[in-house]
Design an enzyme around this catalytic site. Structure first.
Site, PDB file in Angstrom:
ATOM      1  N   LYS A 281       0.867  -1.184   0.000  1.00 45.95           N
ATOM      2  CA  LYS A 281       0.000   0.000   0.000  1.00 45.95           C
ATOM      3  C   LYS A 281       0.899   1.228   0.000  1.00 45.95           C
ATOM      4  O   LYS A 281       1.861   1.290   0.770  1.00 45.95           O
ATOM      5  CB  LYS A 281      -0.856  -0.001   1.267  1.00 45.95           C
ATOM      6  CG  LYS A 281      -2.308  -0.366   1.000  1.00 45.95           C
ATOM      7  CD  LYS A 281      -3.126  -0.409   2.242  1.00 45.95           C
ATOM      8  CE  LYS A 281      -4.468   0.250   1.980  1.00 45.95           C
ATOM      9  NZ  LYS A 281      -5.517  -0.190   2.905  1.00 45.95           N
ATOM     10  N   GLU A 359     -19.579  -7.310   9.214  1.00 44.83           N
ATOM     11  CA  GLU A 359     -20.613  -6.630   9.994  1.00 44.83           C
ATOM     12  C   GLU A 359     -21.659  -7.599  10.531  1.00 44.83           C
ATOM     13  O   GLU A 359     -22.159  -7.423  11.651  1.00 44.83           O
ATOM     14  CB  GLU A 359     -21.294  -5.546   9.142  1.00 44.83           C
ATOM     15  CG  GLU A 359     -20.431  -4.325   8.843  1.00 44.83           C
ATOM     16  CD  GLU A 359     -19.439  -4.517   7.706  1.00 44.83           C
ATOM     17  OE1 GLU A 359     -19.462  -5.592   7.067  1.00 44.83           O
ATOM     18  OE2 GLU A 359     -18.635  -3.602   7.451  1.00 44.83           O
ATOM     19  N   ARG A 387     -25.591  -4.374   5.954  1.00 50.12           N
ATOM     20  CA  ARG A 387     -25.199  -5.783   5.894  1.00 50.12           C
ATOM     21  C   ARG A 387     -25.801  -6.591   7.048  1.00 50.12           C
ATOM     22  O   ARG A 387     -26.014  -7.785   6.921  1.00 50.12           O
ATOM     23  CB  ARG A 387     -23.669  -5.894   6.007  1.00 50.12           C
ATOM     24  CG  ARG A 387     -22.910  -5.537   4.776  1.00 50.12           C
ATOM     25  CD  ARG A 387     -22.921  -6.709   3.834  1.00 50.12           C
ATOM     26  NE  ARG A 387     -22.555  -6.341   2.496  1.00 50.12           N
ATOM     27  CZ  ARG A 387     -21.329  -6.417   2.005  1.00 50.12           C
ATOM     28  NH1 ARG A 387     -20.343  -6.823   2.759  1.00 50.12           N
ATOM     29  NH2 ARG A 387     -21.099  -6.087   0.753  1.00 50.12           N
TER      30      ARG A 387
HETATM   31  C1  LIG Z   1     -19.142  -3.826   3.997  1.00 54.00           C
HETATM   32  C2  LIG Z   1     -18.016  -2.845   4.094  1.00 54.00           C
HETATM   33  N1  LIG Z   1     -17.449  -2.584   5.300  1.00 54.00           N
HETATM   34  C3  LIG Z   1     -16.444  -1.690   5.402  1.00 54.00           C
HETATM   35  C4  LIG Z   1     -15.969  -1.050   4.307  1.00 54.00           C
HETATM   36  C5  LIG Z   1     -14.897   0.017   4.444  1.00 54.00           C
HETATM   37  N2  LIG Z   1     -13.644  -0.362   3.765  1.00 54.00           N
HETATM   38  C6  LIG Z   1     -13.319   0.139   2.569  1.00 54.00           C
HETATM   39  S1  LIG Z   1     -11.866  -0.426   2.006  1.00 54.00           S
HETATM   40  C7  LIG Z   1     -11.626  -1.341   3.389  1.00 54.00           C
HETATM   41  C8  LIG Z   1     -10.372  -2.151   3.546  1.00 54.00           C
HETATM   42  C9  LIG Z   1     -10.183  -3.077   2.411  1.00 54.00           C
HETATM   43  O1  LIG Z   1      -8.987  -3.774   2.562  1.00 54.00           O
HETATM   44  P1  LIG Z   1      -8.405  -4.565   1.328  1.00 54.00           P
HETATM   45  O2  LIG Z   1      -9.486  -5.309   0.644  1.00 54.00           O
HETATM   46  O3  LIG Z   1      -7.247  -5.351   1.802  1.00 54.00           O
HETATM   47  O4  LIG Z   1      -7.949  -3.433   0.332  1.00 54.00           O
HETATM   48  P2  LIG Z   1      -6.676  -2.445   0.454  1.00 54.00           P
HETATM   49  O5  LIG Z   1      -7.227  -1.103   0.743  1.00 54.00           O
HETATM   50  O6  LIG Z   1      -5.788  -2.959   1.529  1.00 54.00           O
HETATM   51  O7  LIG Z   1      -6.042  -2.505  -0.875  1.00 54.00           O
HETATM   52  C10 LIG Z   1     -12.689  -1.193   4.280  1.00 54.00           C
HETATM   53  C11 LIG Z   1     -12.778  -1.822   5.609  1.00 54.00           C
HETATM   54  C12 LIG Z   1     -16.589  -1.336   3.065  1.00 54.00           C
HETATM   55  N3  LIG Z   1     -16.225  -0.708   1.940  1.00 54.00           N
HETATM   56  N4  LIG Z   1     -17.587  -2.221   2.993  1.00 54.00           N
END
Ligand SMILES: Cc1ncc(C[n+]2csc(CCOP(=O)(O)OP(=O)(O)O)c2C)c(N)n1
Length: 607
Positions: A281, A359, A387
């Site tokens: 990242k 969630e 969710r």
């Molecule tokens: C249902 C839901 N809960 C929380 C989020 C908030 N959220 C957006 S990106 C993320 C982290 C995603 O991590 P990853 O898939 O590893 O992607 P990265 O940003 O590390 O590339 C979260 C928790 C979301 N988009 N949807």
């Protein structure tokens, strides 16, 4: 002219040599940096996927091939490659592009996304439809290690592995969700990451890449061979393979040549395959690389911070309450920073639970905690709580479990578009028997609501937007489910307003009674009954009208023996694609001017 200016479609990208792709990727990275600094957005994740998305578009033929991004917050490079380079300059605005894939924006966006862990289910849907309809295209899901913690991803994997449709799952593993990733799957991925060293030694990757395209063939053939004893001893147990999905990896997700070579090979595979790539990242920018959580979502540079976040109030207050109440715990579904729980996590590690992007599990787990005598506070964004509707209804509310939902980003949300609006929670929570819903007028009132929550022995939801701009001098403590009168007038006109921004508008209207409707459910029936016949009641809420607070007030008067005129102001019955909450309010007529018009009309009809 740089390469960036020459690429207006994936076909243009395909004209470049693999070597040139690296130059292109560097230009894209700079463009993303410059744009996000100016406009805000998801920075670290997008800097990490530049090479991966470049390689994907180089190998696959979109829009015929379906590229499905999980969450979709990491797809800026995809937007830039697919004809939206210039619009990207106005990222997260109605005039430019949104921050997530959106079918109304481009044919290259196979699906509108924003919520996590959907890509595998969507992918198997597309694959199945392709096979039923006798079509021929590739389906590629790009899912992060964070998104992989979501239950739906596991449900999909269970289905995919058994039915074996042809599809490619790219697991983009950067060890991070928004904060450090959590959970047993993450620990398993850590073991797989270690095996990269083994692959590197065995294949001397750097040398092999110079011998493209044979590299992909050699590595894939090697990974396909199950007889290799060294591989068996050095690679950890193959969870994905045991579930019926062929595993390839881990590979360097910033090595475009390697990715192109492997992807070309995997394109020909029948059945489901999972390509595990390791990325960083914030790749390419040391400050971000070392603080990826701080740069997950950033606000535009030079934007003065005029508002106070409700999350910061929650964080501090919960810490104080946890000191007094040993059974109080805080729960998050991968949103500790966003919901203000970071300090709590450090101070009370044994009473803090980050369950991953889960969630449904979080809500149900809270019901279990509450049933067993613990007092859980689950902090969650409004749109992500969608969710956990059934867990809220079935597990929390039927048996009146004393779980408190702290619903952040409730109401209109700036910047993130249609998938992130928190405008439905009043409606869906109002539907559920035994649920009580509060909304504070400012930070102090939120603190008072948290005090109230500790002793409240039933399901409770406290909703609030990201921040507030206006602090009130006067506060009556929240110790019952009553509204608060803020302005009194002799006119028979009442504005029932919920939340900081709605109350601010109401206070600007002259000669009316202004009520802080801080309890959205149950209604303060005593107050409603006290309103004189012939009055006008205007309701203001930061949510959709359908099923919301105003409608329940109207319902009350419809069945009560009273002649009171009710006008509901809130958002209309449609999805809100706007990027500014203020525009949504304007369009919905939630303005002092419109209220003045409503009042004038009412007075005219009374004459
Ligand atoms: C249902 C839901 N809960 C929380 C989020 C908030 N959220 C957006 S990106 C993320 C982290 C995603 O991590 P990853 O898939 O590893 O992607 P990265 O940003 O590390 O590339 C979260 C928790 C979301 N988009 N949807």
């Amino acid at each position: 002219m740089g390469l960036l200016e020459q690429i207006n479609s994936p076909d243009d990208l395909k004209k470049l040599s693999v070597k040139e792709l690296y130059v292109f990727a560097d230009e894209v990275r700079s463009y993303i940096m410059e744009t996000v600094r100016r406009r805000g957005g998801h920075l670290a994740s997008n800097l990490g996927t530049v090479e991966l998305i470049t390689a994907l578009h180089y190998v696959f033929d979109c829009p015929a091939d379906k590229l499905l991004f999980d969450v979709g917050h990491q797809a800026y490079t995809h937007k830039i490659i697919t004809g939206r380079r210039d619009a990207f300059y106005f990222l997260r605005s109605d005039a430019g592009v949104s921050g997530f894939p959106n079918v109304s924006e481009s044919v290259y966006d196979a699906f509108t996304t924003g919520h996590s862990s959907t890509s595998l289910s969507l992918g198997v849907g597309f694959s199945r439809a392709r096979d039923i309809l006798g079509l021929d295209y590739n389906v590629v899901c790009v899912i992060g290690d964070g998104a992989f913690t979501g239950g739906m991803a596991f449900e999909a994997l269970n289905d995919i592995g058994a039915n074996k449709e042809k599809m490619i799952i790219v697991l983009n593993d950067n060890k991070m969700s928004i904060s450090k990733n959590v959970g047993a799957l993450n620990e398993y991925l850590a073991k797989l990451r270690l095996s990269k060293r083994y692959l590197n030694v065995k294949y001397n990757v750097k040398k092999a890449v110079s011998a493209l395209p044979f590299f992909g063939n050699r590595v894939v053939n090697f990974l396909d061979r199950t007889k290799d004893n060294i591989k068996k001893t050095l690679l950890p147990d193959k969870i994905f393979e045991n579930l019926g999905v062929k595993y390839y990896g881990p590979f360097d997700g910033h090595n475009i040549a390697e990715l192109v070579s492997i992807l070309k090979k995997l394109k020909d595979k029948n059945g489901p395959v999972l390509l595990h790539v390791l990325t960083n990242k914030g790749n390419g920018v040391p400050e971000i690389l070392h603080n990826p959580d701080k740069y997950h979502g950033v606000t535009p540079e030079n934007k003065p911070e005029t508002e106070i976040s409700f999350a910061s109030v929650v964080g501090k207050k919960l810490c104080r309450l946890a000191e007094q109440h040993q059974n109080l715990v805080a729960v998050t579904a991968a949103m500790s920073m966003g919901t203000g729980l970071d300090e709590f996590a450090v101070k009370f590690p044994d009473r803090y639970f980050d369950v991953g992007i889960a969630e449904e599990h979080a809500a149900c787990m809270c019901a279990g905690l509450a049933a067993a005598g613990v007092k859980p506070f689950f902090a969650v964004y409004s749109s992500f709580l969608q969710r956990a509707f059934d867990q809220t209804l079935h597990d929390i509310c039927i048996d009146k479990r004393p779980v408190t939902l702290l619903i952040d980003h409730a109401g209109a949300v700036n910047g993130d578009g249609v998938t992130h609006q928190g405008i439905f929670d009043i409606g869906f929570l109002s539907l559920i028997p035994n649920m009580t819903v509060l909304q504070p007028k400012d930070g102090k009132e939120l603190e008072s609501m948290l005090d109230f929550a500790v002793d409240f022995n039933a399901p409770l939801a406290i909703r609030y937007p990201k921040s507030f701009s206006y602090e009130f001098d006067e506060h009556t403590p929240v110790n019952g489910l009553k509204w608060e009168s803020l302005v009194r007038s002799r006119e028979k006109i009442y504005i029932l307003a919920a939340g900081n921004r709605m109350i601010k508008i109401a206070l600007g209207v002259k000669n009316v009674n202004v009520i802080n409707a801080r309890v959205l459910k149950p209604l303060d029936k005593e107050f409603l009954s006290s309103v004189e016949d012939g009055s006008l009641v205007i309701t203001l809420e930061d949510g959709v009208i359908r099923g919301g607070f105003g409608e329940s007030v109207e319902c009350f008067y419809n069945s009560a023996d009273k002649s009171v005129k009710v006008v509901n102001l809130g958002y209309p019955d449609k999805f809100q694609a706007r990027s500014l909450g203020s525009d949504m309010m304007l369009e919905a007529g939630i303005t002092q001017e419109n209220i003045a018009v409503i009042i004038a009309k009412f007075k005219n009809t009374r004459k």
